[in-house]
Design a protein around this motif. Structure first.
Motif, PDB file in Angstrom:
ATOM      1  N   ASP A 392       0.831  -1.205   0.000  1.00 51.76           N
ATOM      2  CA  ASP A 392       0.000   0.000   0.000  1.00 51.76           C
ATOM      3  C   ASP A 392       0.867   1.257   0.000  1.00 51.76           C
ATOM      4  O   ASP A 392       0.486   2.284  -0.567  1.00 51.76           O
ATOM      5  CB  ASP A 392      -0.918   0.007   1.226  1.00 51.76           C
ATOM      6  CG  ASP A 392      -2.004  -1.064   1.161  1.00 51.76           C
ATOM      7  OD1 ASP A 392      -2.258  -1.584   0.051  1.00 51.76           O
ATOM      8  OD2 ASP A 392      -2.580  -1.385   2.214  1.00 51.76           O
ATOM      9  N   GLY A 393       2.037   1.170   0.634  1.00 58.74           N
ATOM     10  CA  GLY A 393       2.910   2.331   0.737  1.00 58.74           C
ATOM     11  C   GLY A 393       3.626   2.697  -0.551  1.00 58.74           C
ATOM     12  O   GLY A 393       4.074   3.841  -0.696  1.00 58.74           O
ATOM     13  N   VAL A 394       3.765   1.750  -1.484  1.00 63.15           N
ATOM     14  CA  VAL A 394       4.491   2.037  -2.733  1.00 63.15           C
ATOM     15  C   VAL A 394       3.585   2.068  -3.949  1.00 63.15           C
ATOM     16  O   VAL A 394       4.019   2.480  -5.029  1.00 63.15           O
ATOM     17  CB  VAL A 394       5.622   0.999  -2.963  1.00 63.15           C
ATOM     18  CG1 VAL A 394       6.609   1.020  -1.819  1.00 63.15           C
ATOM     19  CG2 VAL A 394       5.053  -0.401  -3.169  1.00 63.15           C
ATOM     20  N   ARG A 395       2.339   1.665  -3.785  1.00 62.27           N
ATOM     21  CA  ARG A 395       1.462   1.532  -4.961  1.00 62.27           C
ATOM     22  C   ARG A 395       1.237   2.872  -5.653  1.00 62.27           C
ATOM     23  O   ARG A 395       1.359   2.995  -6.876  1.00 62.27           O
ATOM     24  CB  ARG A 395       0.128   0.907  -4.556  1.00 62.27           C
ATOM     25  CG  ARG A 395      -0.788   0.595  -5.759  1.00 62.27           C
ATOM     26  CD  ARG A 395      -2.043  -0.157  -5.346  1.00 62.27           C
ATOM     27  NE  ARG A 395      -1.707  -1.480  -4.834  1.00 62.27           N
ATOM     28  CZ  ARG A 395      -1.729  -1.810  -3.542  1.00 62.27           C
ATOM     29  NH1 ARG A 395      -2.097  -0.909  -2.636  1.00 62.27           N
ATOM     30  NH2 ARG A 395      -1.411  -3.018  -3.152  1.00 62.27           N
ATOM     31  N   GLU A 396       0.897   3.908  -4.888  1.00 58.38           N
ATOM     32  CA  GLU A 396       0.611   5.201  -5.502  1.00 58.38           C
ATOM     33  C   GLU A 396       1.841   5.766  -6.200  1.00 58.38           C
ATOM     34  O   GLU A 396       1.734   6.349  -7.288  1.00 58.38           O
ATOM     35  CB  GLU A 396       0.102   6.184  -4.445  1.00 58.38           C
ATOM     36  CG  GLU A 396      -0.310   7.522  -5.024  1.00 58.38           C
ATOM     37  CD  GLU A 396      -0.875   8.467  -3.973  1.00 58.38           C
ATOM     38  OE1 GLU A 396      -1.096   9.650  -4.306  1.00 58.38           O
ATOM     39  OE2 GLU A 396      -1.079   8.033  -2.822  1.00 58.38           O
ATOM     40  N   LYS A 397       3.016   5.585  -5.600  1.00 66.37           N
ATOM     41  CA  LYS A 397       4.243   6.078  -6.219  1.00 66.37           C
ATOM     42  C   LYS A 397       4.500   5.367  -7.546  1.00 66.37           C
ATOM     43  O   LYS A 397       4.885   6.006  -8.545  1.00 66.37           O
ATOM     44  CB  LYS A 397       5.425   5.873  -5.281  1.00 66.37           C
ATOM     45  CG  LYS A 397       6.740   6.400  -5.818  1.00 66.37           C
ATOM     46  CD  LYS A 397       7.864   6.188  -4.818  1.00 66.37           C
ATOM     47  CE  LYS A 397       9.189   6.707  -5.377  1.00 66.37           C
ATOM     48  NZ  LYS A 397      10.300   6.492  -4.406  1.00 66.37           N
ATOM     49  N   ARG A 400       2.057   6.692 -10.170  1.00 69.15           N
ATOM     50  CA  ARG A 400       2.454   8.008 -10.683  1.00 69.15           C
ATOM     51  C   ARG A 400       3.639   7.895 -11.633  1.00 69.15           C
ATOM     52  O   ARG A 400       3.707   8.580 -12.661  1.00 69.15           O
ATOM     53  CB  ARG A 400       2.811   8.936  -9.519  1.00 69.15           C
ATOM     54  CG  ARG A 400       1.619   9.393  -8.690  1.00 69.15           C
ATOM     55  CD  ARG A 400       1.961  10.652  -7.904  1.00 69.15           C
ATOM     56  NE  ARG A 400       3.168  10.475  -7.107  1.00 69.15           N
ATOM     57  CZ  ARG A 400       3.184  10.071  -5.840  1.00 69.15           C
ATOM     58  NH1 ARG A 400       2.033   9.784  -5.237  1.00 69.15           N
ATOM     59  NH2 ARG A 400       4.315   9.943  -5.175  1.00 69.15           N
ATOM     60  N   MET A 401       4.604   7.027 -11.299  1.00 73.88           N
ATOM     61  CA  MET A 401       5.770   6.861 -12.155  1.00 73.88           C
ATOM     62  C   MET A 401       5.371   6.352 -13.531  1.00 73.88           C
ATOM     63  O   MET A 401       5.819   6.869 -14.564  1.00 73.88           O
ATOM     64  CB  MET A 401       6.756   5.885 -11.503  1.00 73.88           C
ATOM     65  CG  MET A 401       8.052   5.666 -12.280  1.00 73.88           C
ATOM     66  SD  MET A 401       7.968   4.325 -13.519  1.00 73.88           S
ATOM     67  CE  MET A 401       7.836   2.888 -12.458  1.00 73.88           C
ATOM     68  N   LEU A 411      -6.040  -0.703 -15.014  1.00 73.69           N
ATOM     69  CA  LEU A 411      -6.817  -0.205 -13.890  1.00 73.69           C
ATOM     70  C   LEU A 411      -5.847   0.054 -12.746  1.00 73.69           C
ATOM     71  O   LEU A 411      -4.695  -0.378 -12.799  1.00 73.69           O
ATOM     72  CB  LEU A 411      -7.904  -1.188 -13.440  1.00 73.69           C
ATOM     73  CG  LEU A 411      -7.489  -2.352 -12.539  1.00 73.69           C
ATOM     74  CD1 LEU A 411      -8.700  -2.886 -11.797  1.00 73.69           C
ATOM     75  CD2 LEU A 411      -6.836  -3.467 -13.324  1.00 73.69           C
ATOM     76  N   THR A 412      -6.296   0.742 -11.735  1.00 67.62           N
ATOM     77  CA  THR A 412      -5.477   0.992 -10.547  1.00 67.62           C
ATOM     78  C   THR A 412      -6.034   0.154  -9.408  1.00 67.62           C
ATOM     79  O   THR A 412      -7.003   0.546  -8.751  1.00 67.62           O
ATOM     80  CB  THR A 412      -5.487   2.484 -10.167  1.00 67.62           C
ATOM     81  OG1 THR A 412      -5.047   3.256 -11.281  1.00 67.62           O
ATOM     82  CG2 THR A 412      -4.554   2.740  -8.995  1.00 67.62           C
TER      83      THR A 412
END
Length: 485
Positions: A392-397, A400-401, A411-412
């Motif tokens: 969960d801590g790296v998914r958004e990063k 975005r990359m 999909l996200t």
């Protein structure tokens, strides 16, 4: 398709080699690793000479030697191409029985990724194509503590041959874990295996005959394609939408092909990240009953789902009447423990156990005892919670990359470890360029049962932390766009 040029690293231990020999060694290594694949055009003489800083004569001599050694072929007016060599690693199409009744298979090849997955030189953060979590995310103490506990016990218990179905206390513990998923399975309905791969292999040996249709995801986990192809199966791809499998298309495929079985990830599908809703699961089971096919449910990513995650297991609805349920600890504990299990109807478990004895006797009981200790000492649940939190801590990063480079996500997902992205370019060429730059990338064509060219690529969010990765991807994609304009 041409091989993309990139920085060509000098081979190791080349002090005594001439420049020609160094070029030959460089090209052979990449051909053998299937970075340069059969039919691909090699860099032109001019470009390779410029890139390597050598004369054109040196490149010509190296290419001629590779032609003489059977690695390349020269096509007048076109250049040099990688030759299809005899005696090399067989592709999946080569493993299929020759039968006039079967249509000509596509050139299915999973050796490229499998070989590079085991390449010891690739650091996890430079391996976004890997299917496993990095070792630093796992807990080696869980395993060593379990081994210490076992080491204090009598060694006599380790000297037996074991049983075909596997270590009984572990199967009893798995019964409890399956009950939490509302799947009823007695220990007699559970067969321990050396990972999901062995489970698929056993199932294919028992149920699949040459010419049988097997429906798999398109895209889906590529390694199972080999197991079914080796039995002569006709692989039929079921497309996916961001909401999950395209069930209207599935129904049409079932009517056309009358398949022997369907193989599906019900939760956090590899590589799309989709999960089945209850309505989708019910419809799949109705089709299976109406058209009399087996459903193999691969739930290897199930432990990565947080409590309350909206995903439905087929086995919880079917209660192992028609569904064969697969699970494993390779993704959450250690890939090399190779402990998985099959839960199924009692009569199916007996047949699977018999087949397991024929091909490998029993699975290693020591590994099963290690898993049993970890599960019963109460640390596994907290360990999995920590993994989910890190994802969960790296998914958004990672999202975005990928989006910043111009790629588009299928999909996200809100759970799991994979992102499925449309690169907009030939993903196979991008993967080859990544290999030259020191990255292990997974081209989408590997996830297709027909391995047709694809612009899609799978990313493991846990392995996308290299700070130079975004620049490499952007540079490559921008370069392709400039050449096309």
């Amino acid at each position: 398709m041409s091989v993309p040029l990139a920085q060509i690293p000098a081979p190791h231990n080349t002090a005594s080699l001439t420049l020609v020999e160094q070029l030959v060694q460089w090209a052979r290594r990449r051909i053998e690793e299937r970075v340069f694949r059969p039919g691909m055009r090699m860099p032109s003489i001019r470009k390779l000479a410029l890139d390597k800083g050598v004369s054109r004569f040196t490149v010509v001599e190296a290419y001629e030697r590779l032609v003489a050694q059977g690695f390349l072929e020269s096509r007048r007016g076109s250049g040099f191409y990688v030759r299809e060599r005899q005696g090399g690693a067989a592709t999946l199409s080569e493993l299929r029985p020759r039968a006039e009744a079967l249509p000509a298979p596509a050139n299915i090849d999973v050796v490229w990724l499998l070989r590079n997955m085991l390449h010891t030189g690739a650091r996890p953060e430079r391996s976004p194509g890997l299917g496993y979590l990095p070792a630093r995310w796992l807990d080696g103490d869980l395993i060593t503590n379990a081994l210490r506990t076992l080491g204090r016990q009598s060694g006599m218990q380790m000297l037996g041959i074991g049983t075909a179905q596997g270590f009984l206390p572990l199967r009893q513990q798995l019964q409890t874990r399956l009950e939490e998923l509302e799947i009823g399975a007695s220990p007699e309905q559970i067969v321990m295996v050396s990972g999901i791969t062995q489970a698929i292999d056993l199932i294919s040996r028992i149920y699949v005959k040459p010419g049988d249709a097997v429906i798999v995801g398109d895209p889906a986990w590529f390694q199972m394609f080999g197991c079914f192809a080796s039995q002569g199966a006709r692989l039929v791809g079921m497309p996916y939408t961001p909401e999950g499998p395209d069930l209207d298309t599935l129904e049409a495929l079932v009517q056309q092909w009358r398949p022997k079985m369907l193989v599906v990830n019900s939760v956090l599908q590899n590589p799309t990240g989709t999960s089945l809703t209850a309505a989708q699961a019910f419809r799949i089971l109705r089709l299976a009953e109406a058209y009399d096919f087996i459903v193999v449910e691969d739930d290897i990513y199930g432990d990565l789902c947080p409590p309350g995650y909206p995903g439905t297991r087929l086995a919880s609805l079917d209660q192992l009447k028609r569904v064969i349920y697969l699970g494993s600890f390779s993704k959450t504990l250690a890939p090399n423990l190779r402990v998985g299990f099959i839960a199924c109807a009692p009569e199916v478990a007996m047949v699977l156990s018999n087949q397991k004895m024929l091909v490998g006797m029993t699975s290693p009981e020591l590994n099963e005892r290690v898993i049993y200790k970890i599960l019963t000492e109460g640390h596994y649940r907290r360990h999995v919670e920590r993994i989910r939190a890190r994802l969960d801590g790296v998914r958004e990063k990672a999202v975005r990359m990928i989006e910043k480079t111009g790629m588009k996500l299928f999909l996200t997902p809100t759970a799991g470890m994979f992102l499925w992205a449309d690169t907009g370019v030939d993903a196979g060429a991008l993967a080859a360029a990544g290999h030259e730059a020191g990255y292990l990338l997974t081209p989408g064509g590997l996830f297709s049962p027909q391995q047709s060219p694809s612009t899609w690529m799978r990313f493991n969010i846990a392995n996308c932390g290299d700070p130079e990765l975004p620049a490499f991807l952007s540079r490559y994609l921008d370069g392709v766009a400039r050449r096309a304009s």
